[in-house]
Design a protein around this motif. Sequence first.
Motif, PDB file in Angstrom:
ATOM      1  N   ALA A   8       0.779  -1.236   0.000  1.00 24.92           N
ATOM      2  CA  ALA A   8       0.000   0.000   0.000  1.00 24.92           C
ATOM      3  C   ALA A   8       0.814   1.291   0.000  1.00 24.92           C
ATOM      4  N   SER A   9       2.127   1.204   0.056  1.00 24.23           N
ATOM      5  CA  SER A   9       2.896   2.448   0.216  1.00 24.23           C
ATOM      6  C   SER A   9       3.163   3.160  -1.102  1.00 24.23           C
ATOM      7  N   ARG A  10       2.987   2.472  -2.204  1.00 23.26           N
ATOM      8  CA  ARG A  10       3.337   3.099  -3.486  1.00 23.26           C
ATOM      9  C   ARG A  10       2.536   2.438  -4.610  1.00 23.26           C
ATOM     10  N   GLY A  11       2.746   2.951  -5.819  1.00 24.72           N
ATOM     11  CA  GLY A  11       2.165   2.339  -7.010  1.00 24.72           C
ATOM     12  C   GLY A  11       0.647   2.229  -6.954  1.00 24.72           C
ATOM     13  N   ILE A  12       0.143   1.114  -7.434  1.00 24.62           N
ATOM     14  CA  ILE A  12      -1.303   0.920  -7.566  1.00 24.62           C
ATOM     15  C   ILE A  12      -1.962   0.835  -6.188  1.00 24.62           C
ATOM     16  N   GLY A  13      -1.281   0.180  -5.223  1.00 23.01           N
ATOM     17  CA  GLY A  13      -1.852   0.031  -3.881  1.00 23.01           C
ATOM     18  C   GLY A  13      -2.112   1.376  -3.215  1.00 23.01           C
ATOM     19  N   VAL A  30      -2.077  -2.935   4.474  1.00 27.85           N
ATOM     20  CA  VAL A  30      -0.951  -3.723   4.981  1.00 27.85           C
ATOM     21  C   VAL A  30       0.280  -3.321   4.180  1.00 27.85           C
ATOM     22  N   SER A  31       1.328  -2.909   4.916  1.00 30.26           N
ATOM     23  CA  SER A  31       2.484  -2.362   4.216  1.00 30.26           C
ATOM     24  C   SER A  31       3.784  -2.692   4.942  1.00 30.26           C
ATOM     25  N   SER A  32       4.840  -2.905   4.157  1.00 27.31           N
ATOM     26  CA  SER A  32       6.154  -3.067   4.778  1.00 27.31           C
ATOM     27  C   SER A  32       6.860  -1.713   4.912  1.00 27.31           C
ATOM     28  N   ASN A  33       6.206  -0.654   4.452  1.00 32.47           N
ATOM     29  CA  ASN A  33       6.732   0.716   4.572  1.00 32.47           C
ATOM     30  C   ASN A  33       5.655   1.643   5.131  1.00 32.47           C
ATOM     31  N   ALA A  48       3.761  -4.928   8.025  1.00 30.29           N
ATOM     32  CA  ALA A  48       4.141  -6.347   7.892  1.00 30.29           C
ATOM     33  C   ALA A  48       5.006  -6.557   6.670  1.00 30.29           C
ATOM     34  N   ASP A  49       5.911  -7.489   6.804  1.00 28.30           N
ATOM     35  CA  ASP A  49       6.695  -7.931   5.653  1.00 28.30           C
ATOM     36  C   ASP A  49       6.132  -9.288   5.243  1.00 28.30           C
ATOM     37  N   PHE A  50       5.480  -9.330   4.097  1.00 24.55           N
ATOM     38  CA  PHE A  50       4.780 -10.542   3.681  1.00 24.55           C
ATOM     39  C   PHE A  50       5.715 -11.609   3.103  1.00 24.55           C
ATOM     40  N   SER A  51       7.030 -11.356   3.183  1.00 25.85           N
ATOM     41  CA  SER A  51       7.927 -12.454   2.820  1.00 25.85           C
ATOM     42  C   SER A  51       8.154 -13.367   4.026  1.00 25.85           C
ATOM     43  N   ASN A  75      -5.644  -8.508  -2.825  1.00 24.15           N
ATOM     44  CA  ASN A  75      -4.284  -9.042  -2.699  1.00 24.15           C
ATOM     45  C   ASN A  75      -3.444  -8.408  -3.801  1.00 24.15           C
ATOM     46  N   ASN A  76      -2.815  -7.276  -3.435  1.00 22.89           N
ATOM     47  CA  ASN A  76      -2.095  -6.460  -4.420  1.00 22.89           C
ATOM     48  C   ASN A  76      -0.579  -6.535  -4.276  1.00 22.89           C
ATOM     49  N   ALA A  77      -0.089  -6.800  -3.054  1.00 19.78           N
ATOM     50  CA  ALA A  77       1.363  -6.784  -2.820  1.00 19.78           C
ATOM     51  C   ALA A  77       2.057  -7.822  -3.692  1.00 19.78           C
ATOM     52  N   ALA A 143      10.294 -16.355 -12.637  1.00 21.83           N
ATOM     53  CA  ALA A 143       9.830 -16.544 -11.255  1.00 21.83           C
ATOM     54  C   ALA A 143       8.576 -15.715 -11.007  1.00 21.83           C
ATOM     55  N   TYR A 144       8.628 -14.448 -11.406  1.00 23.20           N
ATOM     56  CA  TYR A 144       7.497 -13.538 -11.192  1.00 23.20           C
ATOM     57  C   TYR A 144       6.242 -14.043 -11.929  1.00 23.20           C
ATOM     58  N   SER A 145       6.387 -14.292 -13.234  1.00 27.58           N
ATOM     59  CA  SER A 145       5.193 -14.642 -14.025  1.00 27.58           C
ATOM     60  C   SER A 145       4.604 -15.980 -13.605  1.00 27.58           C
ATOM     61  N   ALA A 176       0.769  -3.329 -18.608  1.00 24.17           N
ATOM     62  CA  ALA A 176       1.761  -2.367 -18.085  1.00 24.17           C
ATOM     63  C   ALA A 176       1.113  -1.126 -17.473  1.00 24.17           C
ATOM     64  N   VAL A 177       1.601  -0.787 -16.273  1.00 25.37           N
ATOM     65  CA  VAL A 177       1.172   0.423 -15.555  1.00 25.37           C
ATOM     66  C   VAL A 177       2.455   1.109 -15.077  1.00 25.37           C
ATOM     67  N   ASN A 178       2.526   2.443 -15.188  1.00 21.24           N
ATOM     68  CA  ASN A 178       3.759   3.160 -14.819  1.00 21.24           C
ATOM     69  C   ASN A 178       4.003   3.167 -13.314  1.00 21.24           C
ATOM     70  N   THR A 179       4.730   2.187 -12.819  1.00 26.40           N
ATOM     71  CA  THR A 179       5.075   2.100 -11.389  1.00 26.40           C
ATOM     72  C   THR A 179       6.549   1.696 -11.273  1.00 26.40           C
ATOM     73  N   GLU A 180       7.010   1.658 -10.029  1.00 26.61           N
ATOM     74  CA  GLU A 180       8.396   1.220  -9.773  1.00 26.61           C
ATOM     75  C   GLU A 180       8.620  -0.194 -10.301  1.00 26.61           C
TER      76      GLU A 180
HETATM   77  N1  LIG Z   1       2.938  -2.088 -12.830  1.00 25.68           N
HETATM   78  C1  LIG Z   1       2.688  -3.006 -13.737  1.00 25.68           C
HETATM   79  O1  LIG Z   1       2.976  -2.825 -14.927  1.00 25.68           O
HETATM   80  C2  LIG Z   1       2.021  -4.289 -13.328  1.00 25.68           C
HETATM   81  C3  LIG Z   1       1.713  -5.207 -14.337  1.00 25.68           C
HETATM   82  C4  LIG Z   1       1.105  -6.383 -13.974  1.00 25.68           C
HETATM   83  C5  LIG Z   1       0.767  -6.643 -12.667  1.00 25.68           C
HETATM   84  N2  LIG Z   1       1.090  -5.721 -11.708  1.00 25.68           N
HETATM   85  C6  LIG Z   1       0.731  -6.050 -10.321  1.00 25.68           C
HETATM   86  O2  LIG Z   1       0.115  -4.947  -9.704  1.00 25.68           O
HETATM   87  C7  LIG Z   1       0.339  -5.020  -8.282  1.00 25.68           C
HETATM   88  C8  LIG Z   1       0.852  -3.687  -7.778  1.00 25.68           C
HETATM   89  O3  LIG Z   1       2.147  -3.470  -8.328  1.00 25.68           O
HETATM   90  P1  LIG Z   1       2.767  -2.025  -8.628  1.00 25.68           P
HETATM   91  O4  LIG Z   1       2.988  -1.954 -10.082  1.00 25.68           O
HETATM   92  O5  LIG Z   1       1.979  -0.970  -7.935  1.00 25.68           O
HETATM   93  O6  LIG Z   1       4.208  -2.232  -7.997  1.00 25.68           O
HETATM   94  P2  LIG Z   1       5.026  -1.531  -6.836  1.00 25.68           P
HETATM   95  O7  LIG Z   1       4.962  -0.069  -6.948  1.00 25.68           O
HETATM   96  O8  LIG Z   1       6.341  -2.203  -6.858  1.00 25.68           O
HETATM   97  O9  LIG Z   1       4.214  -1.963  -5.557  1.00 25.68           O
HETATM   98  C9  LIG Z   1       4.236  -3.274  -5.064  1.00 25.68           C
HETATM   99  C10 LIG Z   1       3.772  -3.259  -3.632  1.00 25.68           C
HETATM  100  O10 LIG Z   1       3.969  -4.560  -3.096  1.00 25.68           O
HETATM  101  C11 LIG Z   1       4.300  -4.447  -1.749  1.00 25.68           C
HETATM  102  N3  LIG Z   1       5.307  -5.425  -1.324  1.00 25.68           N
HETATM  103  C12 LIG Z   1       6.419  -5.821  -1.976  1.00 25.68           C
HETATM  104  N4  LIG Z   1       7.119  -6.673  -1.206  1.00 25.68           N
HETATM  105  C13 LIG Z   1       6.430  -6.808  -0.052  1.00 25.68           C
HETATM  106  C14 LIG Z   1       6.625  -7.545   1.134  1.00 25.68           C
HETATM  107  N5  LIG Z   1       7.704  -8.311   1.318  1.00 25.68           N
HETATM  108  N6  LIG Z   1       5.699  -7.454   2.117  1.00 25.68           N
HETATM  109  C15 LIG Z   1       4.607  -6.682   1.983  1.00 25.68           C
HETATM  110  N7  LIG Z   1       4.368  -5.941   0.879  1.00 25.68           N
HETATM  111  C16 LIG Z   1       5.268  -6.013  -0.120  1.00 25.68           C
HETATM  112  C17 LIG Z   1       4.886  -3.051  -1.537  1.00 25.68           C
HETATM  113  O11 LIG Z   1       4.092  -2.484  -0.543  1.00 25.68           O
HETATM  114  P3  LIG Z   1       4.681  -1.747   0.741  1.00 25.68           P
HETATM  115  O12 LIG Z   1       5.807  -0.886   0.273  1.00 25.68           O
HETATM  116  O13 LIG Z   1       3.506  -1.027   1.240  1.00 25.68           O
HETATM  117  O14 LIG Z   1       5.107  -2.868   1.610  1.00 25.68           O
HETATM  118  C18 LIG Z   1       4.599  -2.286  -2.819  1.00 25.68           C
HETATM  119  O15 LIG Z   1       3.797  -1.165  -2.541  1.00 25.68           O
HETATM  120  C19 LIG Z   1       1.322  -6.169  -8.066  1.00 25.68           C
HETATM  121  O16 LIG Z   1       0.611  -7.329  -7.685  1.00 25.68           O
HETATM  122  C20 LIG Z   1       1.926  -6.370  -9.447  1.00 25.68           C
HETATM  123  O17 LIG Z   1       2.410  -7.668  -9.633  1.00 25.68           O
HETATM  124  C21 LIG Z   1       1.704  -4.566 -11.999  1.00 25.68           C
END
Ligand SMILES: NC(=O)c1ccc[n+]([C@@H]2O[C@H](COP(=O)([O-])OP(=O)(O)OC[C@H]3O[C@@H](n4cnc5c(N)ncnc54)[C@H](OP(=O)(O)O)[C@@H]3O)[C@@H](O)[C@H]2O)c1
Length: 225
Positions: A8-13, A30-33, A48-51, A75-77, A143-145, A176-180
């Motif tokens: 929840a700290s960045r990106g789509i969350g 729920v956030s690790s940051n 929480a750190d979900f790893s 379930n976004n993390a 691994a990711y996919s 694709a979405v513009n995130t980290e």
């Molecule tokens: N961006 C894209 O192009 C794209 C494409 C396909 C699917 N997605 C999916 O969209 C979702 C959101 O991704 P995003 O693009 O917004 O990426 P992001 O900016 O990297 O955000 C991912 C989030 O996951 C959380 N996270 C990572 N490791 C964690 C851990 N160990 N414990 C708890 N939380 C953890 C982080 O939250 P905290 O910092 O709050 O802990 C972070 O905010 C993900 O499921 C991703 O796979 C994204």
Amino acid sequence: MTVVITGASRGIGKELINFFLENNMHVIAVSSNPTKIKAHSQLKIISADFSHSEEVFAVADKIKKTTKEVNILINNAATLVSKPFKDISVSDFESTYKVNIEAPFFFTQQLIDIMGITKMAHIVNISSMGGITGSAKFAGLSAYSSSKGALSILTECLAEELKDKNIHANCLCLGAVNTEMLKQAFPGYQADVNPKQMAQYIGNFALDGHNYFNGKVLPVSLSTP
Ligand SMILES: NC(=O)c1ccc[n+]([C@@H]2O[C@H](COP(=O)([O-])OP(=O)(O)OC[C@H]3O[C@@H](n4cnc5c(N)ncnc54)[C@H](OP(=O)(O)O)[C@@H]3O)[C@@H](O)[C@H]2O)c1
């Protein structure tokens, strides 16, 4: 109405939190940051750190002790490692699978006790276009996919197992979405969709999609296939 959002700290969350607060919902993030998230009277932040499996169970316990009913679980993390298949280590694999599939698996398992009590609940799993069979695949993301593929199939299993419980589960496979995360996977690539736009789509789907879909793995992408 209460929504739980992981990652929840960045990106789509982060944008999902804003969407639901603007819709006057109670949000549990729920956030690790956690320090990176702006406080709000209707927002509860759980660190929480979900790893770490035990943290997944501890967060679910905390929520169950303080919340009567969860209406939406997103379930976004997720985490991403970008490396050639032959270079992926056991630790890369395990950390990816811990966050991307083990955590949503057990977090959902623990929270279903307080879902669907007074009204139909919705579990929304955030997967990826890479997590669907037949879509274009990209080098470095095995691994990711593959972890996202497991999340897609888990969604189908949940819909079947929860069909008598007033809980629907669906999976959105994002393009694709513009995130980290996108920067990490595809450095220099600019997507046509920003996190706020995607959060609007996911938010509206989370509020209403369970009235039309259950157990569906839905591509949300401008690209073909
Ligand atoms: N961006 C894209 O192009 C794209 C494409 C396909 C699917 N997605 C999916 O969209 C979702 C959101 O991704 P995003 O693009 O917004 O990426 P992001 O900016 O990297 O955000 C991912 C989030 O996951 C959380 N996270 C990572 N490791 C964690 C851990 N160990 N414990 C708890 N939380 C953890 C982080 O939250 P905290 O910092 O709050 O802990 C972070 O905010 C993900 O499921 C991703 O796979 C994204």
